[in-house]
Write a protein that holds these residues in place. Sequence first.
Motif, short mmCIF file in Angstrom:
data_model
loop_
_atom_site.label_atom_id
_atom_site.label_comp_id
_atom_site.label_asym_id
_atom_site.label_seq_id
_atom_site.Cartn_x
_atom_site.Cartn_y
_atom_site.Cartn_z
N ASP A 166 35.04 84.52 35.43
CA ASP A 166 33.60 84.30 35.27
C ASP A 166 32.82 85.61 35.36
O ASP A 166 31.87 85.85 34.61
CB ASP A 166 33.10 83.32 36.33
CG ASP A 166 33.51 81.89 36.04
OD1 ASP A 166 33.95 81.63 34.90
OD2 ASP A 166 33.40 81.04 36.94
N ASP A 171 33.22 87.58 32.19
CA ASP A 171 32.35 87.03 31.15
C ASP A 171 30.90 87.40 31.40
O ASP A 171 30.15 87.70 30.46
CB ASP A 171 32.49 85.50 31.12
CG ASP A 171 33.83 85.06 30.56
OD1 ASP A 171 34.43 85.82 29.78
OD2 ASP A 171 34.30 83.96 30.92
N GLN A 210 35.53 78.26 25.99
CA GLN A 210 34.78 78.55 27.22
C GLN A 210 33.65 77.55 27.40
O GLN A 210 33.42 77.05 28.52
CB GLN A 210 34.19 79.97 27.15
CG GLN A 210 35.18 81.08 27.39
CD GLN A 210 34.48 82.42 27.32
OE1 GLN A 210 33.94 82.81 26.28
NE2 GLN A 210 34.45 83.13 28.43
N ASN A 231 33.92 74.87 30.51
CA ASN A 231 32.96 74.97 31.61
C ASN A 231 32.17 73.68 31.77
O ASN A 231 31.87 73.27 32.90
CB ASN A 231 32.01 76.15 31.37
CG ASN A 231 32.61 77.48 31.78
OD1 ASN A 231 33.12 77.63 32.88
ND2 ASN A 231 32.58 78.45 30.89
N ASP A 251 34.54 71.24 33.42
CA ASP A 251 34.72 71.57 34.83
C ASP A 251 33.51 71.13 35.64
O ASP A 251 33.65 70.54 36.73
CB ASP A 251 34.93 73.07 34.98
CG ASP A 251 35.07 73.49 36.44
OD1 ASP A 251 36.11 73.17 37.05
OD2 ASP A 251 34.14 74.13 36.96
N ASN A 252 32.32 71.36 35.11
CA ASN A 252 31.10 70.94 35.80
C ASN A 252 31.05 69.42 35.94
O ASN A 252 30.74 68.88 37.01
CB ASN A 252 29.88 71.44 35.02
CG ASN A 252 28.57 71.01 35.66
OD1 ASN A 252 28.13 71.55 36.66
ND2 ASN A 252 27.93 70.01 35.06
N GLY A 305 29.38 78.86 35.59
CA GLY A 305 29.92 78.11 34.46
C GLY A 305 28.88 77.72 33.44
O GLY A 305 29.05 77.95 32.24
N ALA A 362 28.18 78.89 29.58
CA ALA A 362 28.07 77.90 28.51
C ALA A 362 26.82 78.15 27.67
O ALA A 362 26.85 78.07 26.43
CB ALA A 362 28.04 76.49 29.10
#
Length: 333
Positions: free
Chosen positions: A166, A169, A227, A231, A234-235, A294, A298
């Motif tokens: 993260d 990125d 990505q 993300n 995952d959230n 995240g 995004a």
Amino acid sequence: MRPLDRIGSIKLKLGILVGVSVVVAVSLTAVSGYLGVRTRWTLPVVIVLALLVTQLLARGMTSPLREMTAAARGMATGDYARRVTATSNDEVGDLARAFNTMAADLAAVDRHRRDLVANVSHELRTPVSALRAVLENLVDGVGQPDRATLQAALHQTERLSGLVTDLLDLSRVDAGIAPLVRETVALQGFLDDTVAEARLSRRPVTYVVRVDPADLTVHGDRSRLHQLVANLLDNAGRHSPAGGTVTVVARRAGDRTVLEVTDDGPGIDPDDRAHVFERFTTGGADGTGGTGLGLAIARWVTQLHGGRIEVAEPDRPGQGCRIRATLPGGTTA
């Protein structure tokens, strides 16, 4: 006092300043001549009064410049709270307003830098401390290298790896280094593969993928789009309750492609929806907040593709968070 603030040109102000000084000087000279006052007494008085009038008018014109000088010196020592009084409509007023905007931006950058250090330190400390405790127990012979212990160490290592990814990125976002390698991506297989990776987290949720039409494709960078979706998944997975459902929908909307990820969690308060895509905004009233990077990543990926991302209104009662990313283009195979 700023009697000339309403005038919108610094040149006109200077002209008025000169004109008023001349009028004062001429008027006093005429009055003194009419009263029979000697020139040697008149001249000093005229000069002093003209200077006083000039000082009165010029002080209001230059006060923003003096404030900017003082504020700039404060910025050099880290004080970004000072602002300039920008009430005039001329070029100096425009400069003062631009200075205030710059000061606010610098204050935000400085606050963000402090938040970055504090949040990263906090996020790194937890997995590092846990991993260190596991390894110390193994070295001291307190614990045994059984599957559960090694799994705990692996989990903390994966957490560190995710945070480092993260942050890398995030550095690309700040540096503006984000070349896109565009290709035609078939969304059905792409989303199936991304969801299969999300299932490896073993969260107690069910993932559902819907693509309409089934052969829908989008022209974009596959790794960046991964990505974006990863993300969002995952959230959604973190905020869904045990036994909940995370739904991924891809559909055509005119000349655009819409990706939506929905969960069964508590949702996001309407007042907070504008801030969830900011860095280190974890939300997580249920205590499941992650690093807070995240959704920021995004948004970055979506904007790189020329799209936009938002928290959409739930389409049914009891639905949790519904995040919608809209990308340009979209065709069928």
